[in-house]
Design a protein around this motif. Structure first.
Motif, PDB file in Angstrom:
ATOM      1  N   UNK A 222       0.831  -1.197   0.000  1.00 50.69           N
ATOM      2  CA  UNK A 222       0.000   0.000   0.000  1.00 50.69           C
ATOM      3  C   UNK A 222       0.873   1.256   0.000  1.00 50.69           C
ATOM      4  N   UNK A 223       0.357   2.302  -0.666  1.00 52.55           N
ATOM      5  CA  UNK A 223       1.009   3.605  -0.622  1.00 52.55           C
ATOM      6  C   UNK A 223       0.740   4.246   0.747  1.00 52.55           C
ATOM      7  N   UNK A 224       1.536   5.237   1.128  1.00 55.63           N
ATOM      8  CA  UNK A 224       1.250   5.933   2.390  1.00 55.63           C
ATOM      9  C   UNK A 224      -0.124   6.612   2.326  1.00 55.63           C
ATOM     10  N   UNK A 225      -0.789   6.753   3.450  1.00 56.58           N
ATOM     11  CA  UNK A 225      -2.115   7.400   3.446  1.00 56.58           C
ATOM     12  C   UNK A 225      -2.007   8.842   2.953  1.00 56.58           C
ATOM     13  N   UNK A 226      -3.063   9.309   2.280  1.00 53.60           N
ATOM     14  CA  UNK A 226      -3.116  10.706   1.847  1.00 53.60           C
ATOM     15  C   UNK A 226      -4.467  11.275   2.255  1.00 53.60           C
TER      16      UNK A 226
ATOM     17  N   UNK B 105      -0.933  -0.582  -3.958  1.00 52.00           N
ATOM     18  CA  UNK B 105       0.017  -0.584  -5.066  1.00 52.00           C
ATOM     19  C   UNK B 105      -0.398  -1.667  -6.059  1.00 52.00           C
ATOM     20  N   UNK B 106      -0.061  -1.491  -7.347  1.00 57.07           N
ATOM     21  CA  UNK B 106      -0.390  -2.544  -8.310  1.00 57.07           C
ATOM     22  C   UNK B 106       0.362  -3.831  -7.989  1.00 57.07           C
TER      23      UNK B 106
END
Length: 131
Positions: free
Chosen positions: A90-94, A106-107
């Motif tokens: 997973x990307x960092x939270x935004x 993430x893919x």
């Protein structure tokens, strides 16, 4: 004969600290190393005092809201932690302008593609350099 010599050597090594102990007891004050360490720690404590005080003030202000957050969100966070096995996927939270928080996945890696090699659609143009 060799065993007797080994026993005498071992006995001598064991009694050597006792022979020098009398010399060490004459100096009852702290050693230079202990004094230096004490001075260093005192200086560090004085330098860190403002930071520690501001951190304590922040904790007193943020404590009630953090407690409320954990009471309300704790169960949902625990469920999410049970569901997600690998956080590297997973990307960092935004946070969006409206206050929503997104955690994008993430893919998935292409299984046929060896690691470290760019997928065909992301290949570099001819003459391009991967930095």
């Amino acid at each position: 004969m060799r065993y007797v010599f080994s026993l005498l050597l071992a006995a001598g090594l064991l009694t050597a600290p006792a022979a020098f102990a009398d010399e060490e007891t004459e100096d009852t004050g702290p050693s230079k190393m202990e004094q230096g360490l004490q001075l260093f720690m005192d200086g560090l404590r004085q330098e860190m005092a403002p930071t520690v005080d501001s951190l304590r003030d922040w904790a007193e202000r943020a404590g009630p809201s953090m407690r409320s957050f954990m009471e309300e969100m704790g169960p949902a966070l625990a469920e999410m932690m049970d569901e997600v096995r690998d956080w590297t996927r997973y990307y960092p939270p935004e946070m969006l302008p409206n206050g929503d928080i997104l955690i994008r996945r993430r893919p998935d890696p292409v299984p046929d593609q060896p690691e470290g090699e760019a997928p065909a659609d992301e290949a570099l143009p001819e003459g391009g350099t991967d930095i």
